[in-house]
Design a protein around this motif. Sequence first.
Motif, mmCIF file in Angstrom:
data_model
loop_
_atom_site.group_PDB
_atom_site.id
_atom_site.type_symbol
_atom_site.label_atom_id
_atom_site.label_comp_id
_atom_site.label_asym_id
_atom_site.label_seq_id
_atom_site.Cartn_x
_atom_site.Cartn_y
_atom_site.Cartn_z
ATOM 1 N N SER A 97 0.824 -1.209 0.000
ATOM 2 C CA SER A 97 0.000 0.000 0.000
ATOM 3 C C SER A 97 0.863 1.268 0.000
ATOM 4 N N PRO A 98 0.294 2.389 -0.467
ATOM 5 C CA PRO A 98 0.980 3.672 -0.297
ATOM 6 C C PRO A 98 1.277 3.886 1.186
ATOM 7 N N TYR A 99 2.491 4.306 1.497
ATOM 8 C CA TYR A 99 2.925 4.396 2.899
ATOM 9 C C TYR A 99 3.839 5.600 3.062
ATOM 10 N N MET A 100 3.486 6.495 3.949
ATOM 11 C CA MET A 100 4.267 7.710 4.159
ATOM 12 C C MET A 100 5.226 7.625 5.336
ATOM 13 N N GLY A 101 5.199 6.534 6.068
ATOM 14 C CA GLY A 101 6.033 6.428 7.257
ATOM 15 C C GLY A 101 7.513 6.381 6.964
ATOM 16 N N SER A 102 7.876 5.852 5.807
ATOM 17 C CA SER A 102 9.288 5.750 5.447
ATOM 18 C C SER A 102 9.770 7.052 4.815
ATOM 19 N N LYS A 103 11.091 7.223 4.752
ATOM 20 C CA LYS A 103 11.653 8.407 4.103
ATOM 21 C C LYS A 103 11.256 8.458 2.632
ATOM 22 N N ASN A 127 7.519 9.347 2.284
ATOM 23 C CA ASN A 127 7.277 10.738 2.642
ATOM 24 C C ASN A 127 7.793 11.685 1.571
ATOM 25 N N ALA A 128 8.801 11.237 0.829
ATOM 26 C CA ALA A 128 9.373 12.075 -0.221
ATOM 27 C C ALA A 128 8.518 12.088 -1.485
ATOM 28 N N THR A 129 7.699 11.064 -1.669
ATOM 29 C CA THR A 129 6.965 10.936 -2.919
ATOM 30 C C THR A 129 5.462 11.121 -2.787
ATOM 31 N N LEU A 130 4.911 10.855 -1.613
ATOM 32 C CA LEU A 130 3.458 10.865 -1.448
ATOM 33 C C LEU A 130 2.975 12.057 -0.633
ATOM 34 N N LYS A 131 1.713 12.392 -0.825
ATOM 35 C CA LYS A 131 1.053 13.409 -0.025
ATOM 36 C C LYS A 131 0.011 12.719 0.853
ATOM 37 N N GLU A 132 -0.353 13.369 1.938
ATOM 38 C CA GLU A 132 -1.309 12.758 2.862
ATOM 39 C C GLU A 132 -2.622 12.416 2.180
ATOM 40 N N SER A 191 -6.177 6.202 -1.224
ATOM 41 C CA SER A 191 -5.983 4.758 -1.391
ATOM 42 C C SER A 191 -6.642 3.991 -0.247
ATOM 43 N N HIS A 192 -6.627 4.581 0.948
ATOM 44 C CA HIS A 192 -7.263 3.942 2.098
ATOM 45 C C HIS A 192 -8.773 3.802 1.863
ATOM 46 N N LYS A 193 -9.378 4.828 1.292
ATOM 47 C CA LYS A 193 -10.814 4.782 0.985
ATOM 48 C C LYS A 193 -11.105 3.804 -0.156
ATOM 49 N N MET A 194 -10.199 3.731 -1.121
ATOM 50 C CA MET A 194 -10.400 2.862 -2.285
ATOM 51 C C MET A 194 -10.258 1.387 -1.939
ATOM 52 N N SER A 195 -9.417 1.078 -0.964
ATOM 53 C CA SER A 195 -9.107 -0.312 -0.635
ATOM 54 C C SER A 195 -10.222 -0.936 0.206
ATOM 55 N N PRO A 196 -10.718 -2.104 -0.169
ATOM 56 C CA PRO A 196 -11.802 -2.741 0.588
ATOM 57 C C PRO A 196 -11.506 -2.915 2.070
ATOM 58 N N LEU A 197 -10.257 -3.186 2.412
ATOM 59 C CA LEU A 197 -9.881 -3.373 3.818
ATOM 60 C C LEU A 197 -9.095 -2.191 4.357
ATOM 61 N N GLY A 198 -9.006 -1.131 3.566
ATOM 62 C CA GLY A 198 -8.158 -0.017 3.963
ATOM 63 C C GLY A 198 -6.697 -0.348 3.692
ATOM 64 N N ASN A 199 -5.839 0.624 3.809
ATOM 65 C CA ASN A 199 -4.417 0.395 3.556
ATOM 66 C C ASN A 199 -3.842 -0.666 4.495
ATOM 67 N N ALA A 200 -2.950 -1.476 3.947
ATOM 68 C CA ALA A 200 -2.245 -2.455 4.772
ATOM 69 C C ALA A 200 -1.260 -1.730 5.684
ATOM 70 N N LEU A 201 -0.893 -2.384 6.766
ATOM 71 C CA LEU A 201 0.062 -1.850 7.724
ATOM 72 C C LEU A 201 1.441 -2.460 7.486
ATOM 73 N N PRO A 202 2.496 -1.784 7.918
ATOM 74 C CA PRO A 202 3.839 -2.346 7.755
ATOM 75 C C PRO A 202 3.981 -3.753 8.332
ATOM 76 N N ILE A 203 3.295 -4.028 9.435
ATOM 77 C CA ILE A 203 3.393 -5.366 10.018
ATOM 78 C C ILE A 203 2.776 -6.413 9.101
ATOM 79 N N ASP A 204 1.748 -6.030 8.328
ATOM 80 C CA ASP A 204 1.169 -6.954 7.354
ATOM 81 C C ASP A 204 2.213 -7.353 6.312
#
Length: 274
Positions: free
Chosen positions: A211-217, A220-225, A231-244
């Motif tokens: 998933s799009p993820y802003m937590g990493s450098k 954060n350099a490429t994506l906007k909030e 993508s979170h709204k578009m995804s049936p389960l919402g964005n995946a988490l890093p632990i996933d």
Amino acid sequence: MMFSNKTFLITGIADEHSLAMYAAKEIIKNGGKVVCTGLGVSRFHENLSDKAKSFLNKNFEDFKSSVHNSLGDAMVEILDVSLDENIEAFAQELAARNIKLDGFLHAIAMDKTIRKKEVKPLINVTLDEFCDTMNVSAYSLIRVTHYLLKHDVLQSGASICSLSYIAAAKVTFHPYRNISIAKAALERITVELADELGRKHGIRVNAIRFSPYMGSKAGNATLKEEDVATSHKMSPLGNALPIDLAYEIAHLFRPESRITGEIRHVDGGYNITG
């Protein structure tokens, strides 16, 4: 435990929020060991400006500090995948220390055409910009594998996993131009290596689109909030988490699996939407 007496190379850690860091923690949690690499000034870097040296030195110190704070006494080494001499020296160092790898995570990408969250139109990308991105983000998977095998570090039956993104397959709602092509190449390399290395060494090779993820450098350099929120709204389960993602990497790393040549999705179903 699943990774008892197993050692994995983890590339792409920049700080404690890097996706690769979550994977490293999961491996250690399951009894494994990790070797971590980051950018720094090596003996193979020549004619660097003071500014470049300062940047690389700070990058390596931040990387080393993050690894030791999060992973304890894990081995850390400088690795610039754009320099074959550095890759080979790294493989030779592992061989000299009798370190055998049961797999590695390729979590390296670079695209200088993205600056301050603005993406350079593909039509204006220079040959050097295109090739630099392709070299670091895709071709490096081949070269790292080559030298690890050349020096008998990567064991038969090992597992290789790389991080990709849905933009390798389709245009995304947020611009992701030059690196998209490199990610597509990375995925094709994954499939070809899966066939080649599977037949010769029993080595598995897979890639994961996260998933799009802003937590990493990098994120954060490429994506906007708003990109992540969309993508979170578009995804049936919402964005995946890093632990996933970490769970899936561990799943693909587990011994004696028969999964190879796969482009997996850990994105809450983002890939099935429009």
